[in-house]
Design a protein around this motif. Sequence first.
Motif, PDB file in Angstrom:
ATOM      1  N   ALA A 174       0.828  -1.209   0.000  1.00 34.78           N
ATOM      2  CA  ALA A 174       0.000   0.000   0.000  1.00 34.78           C
ATOM      3  C   ALA A 174       0.858   1.252   0.000  1.00 34.78           C
ATOM      4  CB  ALA A 174      -0.927  -0.011   1.210  1.00 34.78           C
ATOM      5  N   THR A 175       1.920   1.245   0.759  1.00 32.88           N
ATOM      6  CA  THR A 175       2.806   2.407   0.813  1.00 32.88           C
ATOM      7  C   THR A 175       3.420   2.686  -0.554  1.00 32.88           C
ATOM      8  OG1 THR A 175       3.324   2.005   3.140  1.00 32.88           O
ATOM      9  CG2 THR A 175       4.874   3.363   1.894  1.00 32.88           C
ATOM     10  N   GLN A 176       3.848   1.627  -1.240  1.00 38.66           N
ATOM     11  CA  GLN A 176       4.432   1.804  -2.561  1.00 38.66           C
ATOM     12  C   GLN A 176       3.381   2.273  -3.567  1.00 38.66           C
ATOM     13  OE1 GLN A 176       6.691  -1.527  -4.018  1.00 38.66           O
ATOM     14  NE2 GLN A 176       6.721  -0.762  -6.134  1.00 38.66           N
ATOM     15  N   LEU A 177       2.194   1.679  -3.514  1.00 38.12           N
ATOM     16  CA  LEU A 177       1.146   2.038  -4.473  1.00 38.12           C
ATOM     17  C   LEU A 177       0.667   3.472  -4.298  1.00 38.12           C
ATOM     18  CD1 LEU A 177      -0.927  -1.248  -4.408  1.00 38.12           C
ATOM     19  CD2 LEU A 177       0.316  -0.343  -6.369  1.00 38.12           C
ATOM     20  N   ALA A 178       0.747   3.992  -3.086  1.00 37.87           N
ATOM     21  CA  ALA A 178       0.293   5.355  -2.838  1.00 37.87           C
ATOM     22  C   ALA A 178       1.211   6.389  -3.452  1.00 37.87           C
ATOM     23  CB  ALA A 178       0.180   5.605  -1.336  1.00 37.87           C
ATOM     24  N   SER A 179       2.452   6.013  -3.761  1.00 44.05           N
ATOM     25  CA  SER A 179       3.405   6.984  -4.287  1.00 44.05           C
ATOM     26  C   SER A 179       3.899   6.664  -5.686  1.00 44.05           C
ATOM     27  CB  SER A 179       4.616   7.066  -3.344  1.00 44.05           C
ATOM     28  OG  SER A 179       5.246   5.793  -3.223  1.00 44.05           O
ATOM     29  N   ASP A 180       3.521   5.483  -6.234  1.00 45.19           N
ATOM     30  CA  ASP A 180       4.053   5.032  -7.520  1.00 45.19           C
ATOM     31  C   ASP A 180       2.888   4.738  -8.465  1.00 45.19           C
ATOM     32  OD1 ASP A 180       5.253   3.826  -9.663  1.00 45.19           O
ATOM     33  OD2 ASP A 180       6.227   2.239  -8.519  1.00 45.19           O
TER      34      ASP A 180
END
Length: 337
Positions: A174-180
């Motif tokens: 989720a952290t990666q998807l929120a910024s990428d």
Amino acid sequence: MLRRIVLALVALTALTACSTATGPQVGAGTAAVVGNATISTDLVEARLRTALPVLVDALNQQAQEEGRQSPALDAPTLAVQSRALLGLAIQHQIVLEATRRQGIVVDPARVEAQVAAAGGAQSTATTGLDLDALRDLVSDQLALAEIGRREFDRLQVTVDVGTFGDKASAERAATQLASDPGVGPLAALPPGMQILDRTVRPGNAQSDAVIRTPSSPIFGLPGRTVALLSPQQQQSTPGAPTPDPTTQPWTVIRVRDRSLAAPAPTGNTVPSALVDARTLAQFGRRAVQPLAAELGVQVNPRYGTWDPTQDEVVAPPAAAGSIIPLAPSVAFAPTAP
């Protein structure tokens, strides 16, 4: 089984957050705050006392069906019921605000007719709800059905969905998807555990369990967010240990876009005119979820934690899902028709 009992107590009509709000805060005597409205602990406790005889009967019937001795009404069982009743009161405040904004007026005569059909003053013995609570529930269901009718044909969401083996893995994704803007960790999942760049409407027939019904959480998530959805909590036999939610599979949903400007239903998209009132009410509950996030919901920790993804009060805190906004820099290419 107990979860089904609790749901049965509040489903008698045939229909069926992250917050930056600066209003009232949860304090002594307050069970929850929804925007500027407060729900008192006295209200929840009074409704719990009303529900106890029905709950005891349900537990005894369950024990009889399973061929075991009737269990004591223990603290965990009471906590489950308290969370369910508090969740109804929270939902009522959200629906009140939604109807105010949309100019929806529920006909009191329709409410009283359904209350009478449920048994009127005698309905407490079968529903576990006092008359005020029952009227609120009936009114909410009628309002949600109307909200659902108004938005069913207009809503579409574009999502990426993936299921991960535990909460820690889901949080990292989720952290990666929120910024990428790339699908990243979702594309690495095995087939059947991912849905990529899919535009979905509540009237679509879908094969995947996450998105196949109008009551799916994906229709209640705000646009341009990433949500962590916890596994569905299953209440075990009273006294039995509850599984650790962090070690169960969690679902990550990135909402690329949420729009109320969908084209008119055609082909395999079922229009609202062909949808029953109960389904519209279930969809309506999802339709008002973004409003819950906007208003902000705070829950007294004695009852649990508000889960903005499932629109309910849960415990323990680790069982609650979460919603985080996409970074402003994240941009997606237009989705193919």
